[in-house]
Write a protein that holds these residues in place. Structure first.
Motif, PDB file in Angstrom:
ATOM      1  N   THR A 157       7.496  10.089  -0.995  1.00  0.00           N
ATOM      2  CA  THR A 157       8.854  10.644  -1.042  1.00  0.00           C
ATOM      3  C   THR A 157       8.753  12.140  -0.702  1.00  0.00           C
ATOM      4  O   THR A 157       7.640  12.682  -0.602  1.00  0.00           O
ATOM      5  CB  THR A 157       9.476  10.512  -2.456  1.00  0.00           C
ATOM      6  N   PRO A 158       9.884  12.807  -0.570  1.00  0.00           N
ATOM      7  CA  PRO A 158       9.818  14.260  -0.305  1.00  0.00           C
ATOM      8  C   PRO A 158       9.125  15.033  -1.435  1.00  0.00           C
ATOM      9  O   PRO A 158       8.716  16.164  -1.252  1.00  0.00           O
ATOM     10  CB  PRO A 158      11.295  14.661  -0.197  1.00  0.00           C
ATOM     11  N   ARG A 159       8.991  14.406  -2.616  1.00  0.00           N
ATOM     12  CA  ARG A 159       8.335  15.083  -3.746  1.00  0.00           C
ATOM     13  C   ARG A 159       6.836  14.828  -3.800  1.00  0.00           C
ATOM     14  O   ARG A 159       6.133  15.342  -4.674  1.00  0.00           O
ATOM     15  CB  ARG A 159       8.958  14.608  -5.075  1.00  0.00           C
ATOM     16  N   THR A 160       6.330  13.974  -2.902  1.00  0.00           N
ATOM     17  CA  THR A 160       4.889  13.671  -2.922  1.00  0.00           C
ATOM     18  C   THR A 160       4.104  14.928  -2.585  1.00  0.00           C
ATOM     19  O   THR A 160       4.254  15.487  -1.503  1.00  0.00           O
ATOM     20  CB  THR A 160       4.540  12.567  -1.905  1.00  0.00           C
ATOM     21  N   ARG A 161       3.265  15.338  -3.516  1.00  0.00           N
ATOM     22  CA  ARG A 161       2.516  16.581  -3.304  1.00  0.00           C
ATOM     23  C   ARG A 161       1.033  16.296  -3.031  1.00  0.00           C
ATOM     24  O   ARG A 161       0.364  17.044  -2.353  1.00  0.00           O
ATOM     25  CB  ARG A 161       2.670  17.451  -4.560  1.00  0.00           C
ATOM     26  N   ALA A 162       0.536  15.174  -3.590  1.00  0.00           N
ATOM     27  CA  ALA A 162      -0.896  14.893  -3.426  1.00  0.00           C
ATOM     28  C   ALA A 162      -1.184  13.417  -3.635  1.00  0.00           C
ATOM     29  O   ALA A 162      -0.373  12.681  -4.212  1.00  0.00           O
ATOM     30  CB  ALA A 162      -1.709  15.723  -4.420  1.00  0.00           C
ATOM     31  N   LEU A 163      -2.334  13.006  -3.131  1.00  0.00           N
ATOM     32  CA  LEU A 163      -2.849  11.649  -3.367  1.00  0.00           C
ATOM     33  C   LEU A 163      -4.260  11.803  -3.917  1.00  0.00           C
ATOM     34  O   LEU A 163      -5.023  12.654  -3.444  1.00  0.00           O
ATOM     35  CB  LEU A 163      -2.857  10.861  -2.058  1.00  0.00           C
ATOM     36  N   VAL A 164      -4.576  11.009  -4.933  1.00  0.00           N
ATOM     37  CA  VAL A 164      -5.941  11.031  -5.475  1.00  0.00           C
ATOM     38  C   VAL A 164      -6.725   9.889  -4.850  1.00  0.00           C
ATOM     39  O   VAL A 164      -6.338   8.722  -4.948  1.00  0.00           O
ATOM     40  CB  VAL A 164      -5.944  10.873  -7.010  1.00  0.00           C
ATOM     41  N   LEU A 165      -7.810  10.251  -4.175  1.00  0.00           N
ATOM     42  CA  LEU A 165      -8.683   9.251  -3.557  1.00  0.00           C
ATOM     43  C   LEU A 165     -10.002   9.263  -4.327  1.00  0.00           C
ATOM     44  O   LEU A 165     -10.477  10.328  -4.707  1.00  0.00           O
ATOM     45  CB  LEU A 165      -8.911   9.636  -2.085  1.00  0.00           C
ATOM     46  N   ASN A 166     -10.556   8.101  -4.578  1.00  0.00           N
ATOM     47  CA  ASN A 166     -11.848   8.040  -5.272  1.00  0.00           C
ATOM     48  C   ASN A 166     -12.715   7.026  -4.526  1.00  0.00           C
ATOM     49  O   ASN A 166     -12.461   5.841  -4.569  1.00  0.00           O
ATOM     50  CB  ASN A 166     -11.608   7.623  -6.738  1.00  0.00           C
ATOM     51  N   THR A 167     -13.683   7.549  -3.786  1.00  0.00           N
ATOM     52  CA  THR A 167     -14.563   6.675  -3.022  1.00  0.00           C
ATOM     53  C   THR A 167     -15.983   7.221  -3.051  1.00  0.00           C
ATOM     54  O   THR A 167     -16.145   8.435  -2.887  1.00  0.00           O
ATOM     55  CB  THR A 167     -14.065   6.489  -1.570  1.00  0.00           C
ATOM     56  N   PRO A 168     -17.004   6.359  -3.310  1.00  0.00           N
ATOM     57  CA  PRO A 168     -16.933   5.018  -3.871  1.00  0.00           C
ATOM     58  C   PRO A 168     -16.116   4.998  -5.167  1.00  0.00           C
ATOM     59  O   PRO A 168     -16.072   5.990  -5.885  1.00  0.00           O
ATOM     60  CB  PRO A 168     -18.388   4.662  -4.118  1.00  0.00           C
ATOM     61  N   HIS A 169     -15.545   3.836  -5.432  1.00  0.00           N
ATOM     62  CA  HIS A 169     -14.450   3.744  -6.389  1.00  0.00           C
ATOM     63  C   HIS A 169     -14.870   3.219  -7.765  1.00  0.00           C
ATOM     64  O   HIS A 169     -15.586   2.228  -7.872  1.00  0.00           O
ATOM     65  CB  HIS A 169     -13.401   2.799  -5.774  1.00  0.00           C
ATOM     66  N   ASN A 170     -14.396   3.905  -8.780  1.00  0.00           N
ATOM     67  CA  ASN A 170     -14.512   3.488 -10.173  1.00  0.00           C
ATOM     68  C   ASN A 170     -13.135   2.939 -10.564  1.00  0.00           C
ATOM     69  O   ASN A 170     -12.150   3.661 -10.427  1.00  0.00           O
ATOM     70  CB  ASN A 170     -14.861   4.720 -11.013  1.00  0.00           C
ATOM     71  N   PRO A 171     -12.976   1.686 -11.017  1.00  0.00           N
ATOM     72  CA  PRO A 171     -14.000   0.757 -11.508  1.00  0.00           C
ATOM     73  C   PRO A 171     -14.415  -0.370 -10.536  1.00  0.00           C
ATOM     74  O   PRO A 171     -15.220  -1.205 -10.907  1.00  0.00           O
ATOM     75  CB  PRO A 171     -13.281   0.111 -12.686  1.00  0.00           C
ATOM     76  N   THR A 172     -13.876  -0.431  -9.308  1.00  0.00           N
ATOM     77  CA  THR A 172     -14.097  -1.648  -8.493  1.00  0.00           C
ATOM     78  C   THR A 172     -15.374  -1.618  -7.665  1.00  0.00           C
ATOM     79  O   THR A 172     -15.825  -2.658  -7.198  1.00  0.00           O
ATOM     80  CB  THR A 172     -12.931  -1.865  -7.506  1.00  0.00           C
ATOM     81  N   GLY A 173     -15.930  -0.425  -7.399  1.00  0.00           N
ATOM     82  CA  GLY A 173     -17.084  -0.342  -6.513  1.00  0.00           C
ATOM     83  C   GLY A 173     -16.710  -0.370  -5.044  1.00  0.00           C
ATOM     84  O   GLY A 173     -17.566  -0.407  -4.166  1.00  0.00           O
ATOM     85  N   LYS A 174     -15.422  -0.330  -4.767  1.00  0.00           N
ATOM     86  CA  LYS A 174     -14.968  -0.313  -3.374  1.00  0.00           C
ATOM     87  C   LYS A 174     -15.415   0.982  -2.688  1.00  0.00           C
ATOM     88  O   LYS A 174     -15.356   2.065  -3.284  1.00  0.00           O
ATOM     89  CB  LYS A 174     -13.439  -0.380  -3.357  1.00  0.00           C
ATOM     90  N   VAL A 175     -15.843   0.849  -1.421  1.00  0.00           N
ATOM     91  CA  VAL A 175     -16.104   2.020  -0.586  1.00  0.00           C
ATOM     92  C   VAL A 175     -15.023   2.011   0.497  1.00  0.00           C
ATOM     93  O   VAL A 175     -14.948   1.049   1.270  1.00  0.00           O
ATOM     94  CB  VAL A 175     -17.524   1.965   0.040  1.00  0.00           C
ATOM     95  N   PHE A 176     -14.185   3.011   0.511  1.00  0.00           N
ATOM     96  CA  PHE A 176     -13.073   3.008   1.475  1.00  0.00           C
ATOM     97  C   PHE A 176     -13.609   3.022   2.903  1.00  0.00           C
ATOM     98  O   PHE A 176     -14.559   3.742   3.217  1.00  0.00           O
ATOM     99  CB  PHE A 176     -12.142   4.209   1.239  1.00  0.00           C
ATOM    100  N   SER A 177     -12.985   2.195   3.759  1.00  0.00           N
ATOM    101  CA  SER A 177     -13.444   2.068   5.145  1.00  0.00           C
ATOM    102  C   SER A 177     -12.929   3.239   5.981  1.00  0.00           C
ATOM    103  O   SER A 177     -11.999   3.945   5.584  1.00  0.00           O
ATOM    104  CB  SER A 177     -12.919   0.761   5.736  1.00  0.00           C
TER     105      SER A 177
END
Ligand code: GLN
Length: 385
Positions: A157-177
């Motif tokens: 939205t117009p209020r979106t200021r940031a996104l938190v990315l966590n890679t490799p990921h806790n708790p799933t172990g996903k590594v973002f492609s």
């Protein structure tokens, strides 16, 4: 009546730390909180002792000792081809935890929206609350936890200021492609938001590659890269983390950090610089050993009847227990597992903002010696009797 601040009423005590206390009380093997039970590298321990005996016992420069900041900048150049100015773009903090909290407080205004991909490491929720931000949860899609780009785009939205990315990921172990990171980068540029990226598990990757989003074209100026020494050098109790961000963002992060903590432990920073200079052999060995631990844990969990897939990174397995126990919820199951079987885990709901998700899963941490994992595996076999 004693009055406490309103902001503290909107989040609970950490479930991860609580489960560690339950493990102590019950004598369960602690696969709850993610900390290694094996020693950290000896050269770093020697360097810490030498620093203390050499009287490096007063405040370091608030945003980090020059030696450690230079070592961090040099490592990012070597590993990721990132040019980082140690004088203006690095803030050394008390763990990645403080780096993320200080980043929120330095860069988010009350009422700003921050996108958090769900499930997520439990600290991000309270971080948002403490900064007055409105967390907007976007689910990763099970079972492979892929990012639904359209859903993400629709949550901006117009209020979106940031996104938190966590890679490799806790708790799933996903590594973002690469494709997922490109899509996030593209949205961040188009809608002009920041990315706070928690890369504390950057060296624990078993399939695919770790891609720091700050290396994407146009992203360096809108990314705060957060990482630390805890996981890479098995020293979670040292509390050494850092935030890398462009000069102006770093200036604000440094101010918050200064007034919160003044600085991280000076002698440990001196020893941290020694670790940051380790060569590729160290990292290869670390990664190989962790991959073996992952395989041992996966085998034990599948044998015990959990449904889970092998994580590509980090040191956690999020496992569904509904085939073992269809009546208890995640919290009841985790407490029962600790008390009766003797293995402590983290209930799945602690990784979700939306109530009702994660109720049939628990998280196992496998950052443990093979002996500890073997003990846990023996106990988990009891589930089959
Ligand atoms: N990151 C680790 C976990 O998820 C440790 C958290 C903590 O207690 N600081 O378990």
């Amino acid at each position: 009546m004693t009055k406490t601040a309103q902001r503290t009423s909107t989040f609970n005590e950490s479930v991860i730390r609580e489960m560690t206390r339950i493990a102590h009380r019950t004598g369960a093997v602690n696969l709850a909180q993610g900390f290694p039970d094996f020693p950290m590298p000896a050269p770093m321990k020697d360097a810490a002792c030498a620093a203390i005996m050499g009287d490096v016992n007063q405040y370091a420069i608030t945003w980090g000792s020059p030696a450690l900041r230079i070592a961090i900048a040099e490592k990012y150049r070597r590993w990721y081809g990132m040019q980082v100015d140690p004088d203006t773009e690095i803030t050394v903090t008390c763990g990645a935890t403080e780096a993320m909290a200080a980043t929120f407080m330095a860069l988010i205004d009350p009422g700003d929206e921050v996108i958090i991909l769900e499930p997520f490491y439990e600290n991000y929720g309270p971080d948002a609350v403490l900064a007055g931000a409105k967390p907007v949860f976007v689910p990763l899609v099970a079972p492979d936890w892929h990012l639904d780009i359209e859903r993400l785009a629709a949550s901006i939205t117009p209020r979106t200021r940031a996104l938190v990315l966590n890679t490799p990921h806790n708790p799933t172990g996903k590594v973002f492609s690469r494709a997922e990171i490109s899509a996030i980068a593209e949205l961040a540029e188009r809608h002009n938001f920041l990315v706070f990226t928690d890369e504390i598990y950057e060296h624990l990757v078993y399939a695919g590659h770790h891609h720091p989003i700050a290396t994407w074209p146009g992203m360096r100026e809108r990314t705060v890269t957060i990482s630390g020494l805890s996981k890479t050098f098995s020293c979670t109790g040292w509390r050494l983390g850092y935030a890398i961000a462009p000069r102006e963002l770093s200036g604000s992060i440094r101010k918050v950090h200064d007034f919160l903590t003044v600085g991280a432990a000076a002698p440990l920073q001196a020893a941290g610089a020694v670790g940051m200079a380790f060569d590729a052999d160290y990292y290869n060995h670390l990664q190989r050993a962790y991959k073996q631990r992952r395989d041992v844990m996966m085998t034990a969990l599948v044998k015990a009847g959990f449904s889970c897939s092998a994580p590509d990174g980090a040191y956690y397995i999020l496992a569904d227990f509904s085939a073992i126990d269809g009546t208890r919820n995640d919290r009841e199951f985790a407490i029962w597992l600790a008390e009766t079987i003797g293995v402590a885990t983290v209930p799945g709901t602690s990784f979700y903002g939306d109530p009702g998700r994660g109720t049939s899963s628990v998280r196992f941490a496998f950052c443990k010696t093979f002996e500890t994992l073997g003990r846990a595996a023996e106990r988990l076999e009891l589930l089959n009797r």
